[in-house]
Design a protein around this motif. Structure first.
Motif, PDB file in Angstrom:
ATOM      1  N   ILE A 182      46.476  48.455  43.135  1.00  0.00           N
ATOM      2  CA  ILE A 182      45.476  47.648  42.428  1.00  0.00           C
ATOM      3  C   ILE A 182      46.122  46.950  41.236  1.00  0.00           C
ATOM      4  O   ILE A 182      45.838  45.781  40.948  1.00  0.00           O
ATOM      5  N   LYS A 183      47.022  47.651  40.567  1.00  0.00           N
ATOM      6  CA  LYS A 183      47.680  47.055  39.394  1.00  0.00           C
ATOM      7  C   LYS A 183      48.457  45.809  39.772  1.00  0.00           C
ATOM      8  O   LYS A 183      48.381  44.785  39.093  1.00  0.00           O
ATOM      9  N   SER A 184      49.216  45.864  40.869  1.00  0.00           N
ATOM     10  CA  SER A 184      50.002  44.693  41.283  1.00  0.00           C
ATOM     11  C   SER A 184      49.084  43.539  41.675  1.00  0.00           C
ATOM     12  O   SER A 184      49.386  42.371  41.403  1.00  0.00           O
ATOM     13  N   ALA A 185      47.951  43.854  42.307  1.00  0.00           N
ATOM     14  CA  ALA A 185      47.010  42.808  42.707  1.00  0.00           C
ATOM     15  C   ALA A 185      46.354  42.167  41.488  1.00  0.00           C
ATOM     16  O   ALA A 185      46.169  40.942  41.427  1.00  0.00           O
ATOM     17  N   LEU A 186      46.003  42.983  40.489  1.00  0.00           N
ATOM     18  CA  LEU A 186      45.428  42.437  39.257  1.00  0.00           C
ATOM     19  C   LEU A 186      46.440  41.591  38.491  1.00  0.00           C
ATOM     20  O   LEU A 186      46.097  40.557  37.911  1.00  0.00           O
ATOM     21  N   GLU A 187      47.698  42.025  38.492  1.00  0.00           N
ATOM     22  CA  GLU A 187      48.750  41.227  37.832  1.00  0.00           C
ATOM     23  C   GLU A 187      48.911  39.885  38.532  1.00  0.00           C
ATOM     24  O   GLU A 187      49.157  38.857  37.883  1.00  0.00           O
ATOM     25  N   GLU A 188      48.773  39.888  39.849  1.00  0.00           N
ATOM     26  CA  GLU A 188      48.842  38.630  40.605  1.00  0.00           C
ATOM     27  C   GLU A 188      47.749  37.675  40.143  1.00  0.00           C
ATOM     28  O   GLU A 188      47.991  36.479  39.958  1.00  0.00           O
ATOM     29  N   LYS A 216      40.461  28.815  38.242  1.00  0.00           N
ATOM     30  CA  LYS A 216      40.205  29.501  39.505  1.00  0.00           C
ATOM     31  C   LYS A 216      39.433  30.807  39.289  1.00  0.00           C
ATOM     32  O   LYS A 216      39.488  31.412  38.221  1.00  0.00           O
ATOM     33  N   ILE A 217      38.750  31.197  40.331  1.00  0.00           N
ATOM     34  CA  ILE A 217      38.093  32.498  40.353  1.00  0.00           C
ATOM     35  C   ILE A 217      38.967  33.442  41.156  1.00  0.00           C
ATOM     36  O   ILE A 217      39.382  33.129  42.277  1.00  0.00           O
ATOM     37  N   GLY A 218      39.275  34.597  40.591  1.00  0.00           N
ATOM     38  CA  GLY A 218      40.073  35.582  41.294  1.00  0.00           C
ATOM     39  C   GLY A 218      39.188  36.496  42.123  1.00  0.00           C
ATOM     40  O   GLY A 218      38.101  36.888  41.695  1.00  0.00           O
ATOM     41  N   VAL A 219      39.633  36.820  43.324  1.00  0.00           N
ATOM     42  CA  VAL A 219      38.925  37.756  44.190  1.00  0.00           C
ATOM     43  C   VAL A 219      39.877  38.904  44.502  1.00  0.00           C
ATOM     44  O   VAL A 219      40.984  38.684  45.012  1.00  0.00           O
ATOM     45  N   LEU A 220      39.468  40.108  44.168  1.00  0.00           N
ATOM     46  CA  LEU A 220      40.287  41.288  44.433  1.00  0.00           C
ATOM     47  C   LEU A 220      39.643  42.123  45.534  1.00  0.00           C
ATOM     48  O   LEU A 220      38.594  42.718  45.342  1.00  0.00           O
ATOM     49  N   ASP A 264      48.498  36.394  36.602  1.00  0.00           N
ATOM     50  CA  ASP A 264      49.545  35.363  36.622  1.00  0.00           C
ATOM     51  C   ASP A 264      48.992  34.000  37.024  1.00  0.00           C
ATOM     52  O   ASP A 264      49.556  32.970  36.662  1.00  0.00           O
ATOM     53  N   LYS A 265      47.891  34.016  37.786  1.00  0.00           N
ATOM     54  CA  LYS A 265      47.263  32.764  38.195  1.00  0.00           C
ATOM     55  C   LYS A 265      46.276  32.243  37.145  1.00  0.00           C
ATOM     56  O   LYS A 265      45.639  31.211  37.355  1.00  0.00           O
ATOM     57  N   SER A 266      46.151  32.978  36.031  1.00  0.00           N
ATOM     58  CA  SER A 266      45.267  32.583  34.920  1.00  0.00           C
ATOM     59  C   SER A 266      43.838  32.307  35.395  1.00  0.00           C
ATOM     60  O   SER A 266      43.208  31.314  35.025  1.00  0.00           O
ATOM     61  N   VAL A 267      43.313  33.228  36.210  1.00  0.00           N
ATOM     62  CA  VAL A 267      41.949  33.043  36.711  1.00  0.00           C
ATOM     63  C   VAL A 267      40.950  33.184  35.572  1.00  0.00           C
ATOM     64  O   VAL A 267      41.173  33.925  34.615  1.00  0.00           O
ATOM     65  N   ASP A 268      39.852  32.455  35.680  1.00  0.00           N
ATOM     66  CA  ASP A 268      38.819  32.502  34.638  1.00  0.00           C
ATOM     67  C   ASP A 268      38.023  33.797  34.694  1.00  0.00           C
ATOM     68  O   ASP A 268      37.587  34.322  33.672  1.00  0.00           O
ATOM     69  N   ARG A 269      37.781  34.278  35.886  1.00  0.00           N
ATOM     70  CA  ARG A 269      37.064  35.529  36.062  1.00  0.00           C
ATOM     71  C   ARG A 269      37.483  36.165  37.380  1.00  0.00           C
ATOM     72  O   ARG A 269      38.110  35.529  38.217  1.00  0.00           O
ATOM     73  N   ILE A 270      37.108  37.423  37.541  1.00  0.00           N
ATOM     74  CA  ILE A 270      37.535  38.176  38.710  1.00  0.00           C
ATOM     75  C   ILE A 270      36.323  38.820  39.382  1.00  0.00           C
ATOM     76  O   ILE A 270      35.491  39.443  38.719  1.00  0.00           O
ATOM     77  N   ILE A 271      36.244  38.658  40.684  1.00  0.00           N
ATOM     78  CA  ILE A 271      35.239  39.352  41.488  1.00  0.00           C
ATOM     79  C   ILE A 271      35.966  40.471  42.234  1.00  0.00           C
ATOM     80  O   ILE A 271      36.890  40.204  43.001  1.00  0.00           O
ATOM     81  N   VAL A 272      35.579  41.703  41.975  1.00  0.00           N
ATOM     82  CA  VAL A 272      36.212  42.861  42.616  1.00  0.00           C
ATOM     83  C   VAL A 272      35.335  43.322  43.767  1.00  0.00           C
ATOM     84  O   VAL A 272      34.151  43.638  43.580  1.00  0.00           O
ATOM     85  N   LEU A 273      35.917  43.346  44.970  1.00  0.00           N
ATOM     86  CA  LEU A 273      35.157  43.755  46.146  1.00  0.00           C
ATOM     87  C   LEU A 273      35.850  44.935  46.826  1.00  0.00           C
ATOM     88  O   LEU A 273      36.755  44.765  47.643  1.00  0.00           O
ATOM     89  N   PRO A 274      35.447  46.172  46.481  1.00  0.00           N
ATOM     90  CA  PRO A 274      35.939  47.331  47.231  1.00  0.00           C
ATOM     91  C   PRO A 274      35.411  47.251  48.659  1.00  0.00           C
ATOM     92  O   PRO A 274      34.219  47.026  48.864  1.00  0.00           O
ATOM     93  N   LEU A 275      36.275  47.436  49.637  1.00  0.00           N
ATOM     94  CA  LEU A 275      35.889  47.240  51.034  1.00  0.00           C
ATOM     95  C   LEU A 275      35.225  48.481  51.635  1.00  0.00           C
ATOM     96  O   LEU A 275      35.585  48.943  52.721  1.00  0.00           O
ATOM     97  N   PHE A 276      34.252  48.995  50.905  1.00  0.00           N
ATOM     98  CA  PHE A 276      33.461  50.143  51.356  1.00  0.00           C
ATOM     99  C   PHE A 276      32.001  49.697  51.382  1.00  0.00           C
ATOM    100  O   PHE A 276      31.415  49.482  50.320  1.00  0.00           O
ATOM    101  N   PRO A 277      31.402  49.547  52.561  1.00  0.00           N
ATOM    102  CA  PRO A 277      30.037  49.003  52.627  1.00  0.00           C
ATOM    103  C   PRO A 277      29.013  49.815  51.856  1.00  0.00           C
ATOM    104  O   PRO A 277      28.134  49.253  51.206  1.00  0.00           O
TER     105      PRO A 277
END
Length: 342
Positions: free
Chosen positions: A111-117, A8-12, A120-133
């Motif tokens: 952010i730490k709890s979200a990254l740990e989530e 899976k791809i993780g989206v933060l 735990d899902k063993s994502v292959d990679r993570i896309i980080v999207l700060p919600l600031f346009p």
């Protein structure tokens, strides 16, 4: 041989943050964490500590708590529940090949709890999207800094991709324009205000391409040299929104709100501009706050109520806030497309 299925791809998704409650102790705790961030108040550490703990947090927290109580709903803080709703909707839109997590830069969920989530899902990679346009070192940059600080402690670090800005993303622009058009169909407005959260001028200059930034006409175009300039990004968003709304240059104004302390901040200031409009015959204003994608204190209270009162006191007849994107379906689709591109 069968091909190994990709993980899976993780989206933060990350937004700024909110107190755990509108009570003074929780507001004070939030203000301390927020304002002690060296990317937010970028002065020497001793001065920052003394300013925040000796002046701002003790005296501002009780006043801010009163305002937060006006903002609070049965579901709690709008910034939080809109973020959680967005997470659920985006998860559905992206499907099972993705796992979406949501965190706050300050306070909970962290952010730490979200990254740990995601770990735990063993994502292959993570896309980080700060919600600031619009990129700013004090918002998007702070989120990126925090993410890197956390993952550097991991033994295995997956590939991480940051979406640093989406100020000119077509889906984002369309979603906000759609909301504005709904108001414009119901009434005729004399003018549109695009009010953005302010920044100290020094922060914009610190991050500028050397010799290019003049806090002036250099922001009339959005290009490789100023793509990380907050002011240029705000003007880019405004031009694109104005085009979608069918506005001429003289039918809208870009302003900045929420300044703190006495240093010069980005101008013009929203509260000063709006007081001059009724004398010019501008009696009905549609107000956008396109630096925020979820309703919060700065949109609902500051732009929606405080500025409305100022405008009417100056002789204005109608001040209408365009609500934020929140978990709007058009916005969810825009985010889905944005993530698929990355």
């Amino acid at each position: 041989m069968s091909k190994k299925k990709a993980g899976k791809i993780g989206v933060l998704l990350v937004n700024l943050g909110t107190p755990d409650s509108p009570n003074t102790p929780d507001v004070r705790k939030y203000l301390r964490e927020f304002l002690l961030d060296p990317r937010v108040i970028d002065i020497n550490p001793v001065g920052r500590y003394a300013l925040v703990n000796g002046i701002i947090a003790p005296f501002r927290a009780p006043k801010s708590a009163i305002v937060y109580k006006q903002l609070w709903t049965e579901r709690g803080s709008p910034l939080l529940y809109h973020g959680l709703d967005l997470k659920v909707k985006l998860q559905t839109a992206l499907g099972d090949d993705y796992h979406v997590a949501f965190g706050m830069r300050y306070q909970s969920p962290s952010i730490k709890s979200a990254l740990e989530e995601l770990r735990d899902k063993s994502v292959d990679r993570i896309i980080v999207l700060p919600l600031f346009p619009q990129y700013a070192a004090a918002s998007t940059g702070s989120v990126q800094d925090k993410v890197m600080e956390i993952v550097r402690e991991w033994w295995v670090i997956p590939s991480i991709n940051f979406i640093s800005s989406f100020c000119d993303d077509p889906g984002f622009i369309n979603a906000f324009a759609e909301l504005g058009k709904q108001h414009m169909e119901q009434d005729n407005y004399d003018h549109v205000i695009f009010s953005y959260h302010g920044l100290p001028e020094r922060q914009v200059l610190k991050g500028s391409d050397k010799g290019y930034c003049q806090l002036g006409a250099c922001c009339n175009t959005y290009n490789k040299r100023n793509k990380y300039c907050y002011r240029a990004a705000c003007f880019a968003t405004s031009r694109l929104l104005a085009e979608k709304l069918g506005l001429r240059e003289d039918q809208y104004t870009v302003t900045f709100q929420s300044r703190l302390l006495k240093d010069p901040w980005l101008q013009p200031y929203t509260d000063e501009v709006l007081k001059t409009l009724p004398a010019k015959g501008i009696k009905k204003v549609l107000a956008y706050s396109p630096a925020f994608v979820a309703d919060c204190l700065e949109t609902t209270i500051e732009v929606g109520e405080e500025f409305k009162e100022m405008f009417e006191h100056a002789g204005g007849e109608k001040w209408q806030l365009v609500e934020s994107l929140n978990s709007n379906d058009t916005w969810v689709e825009a985010l889905r497309e944005m993530i698929l591109k990355h």
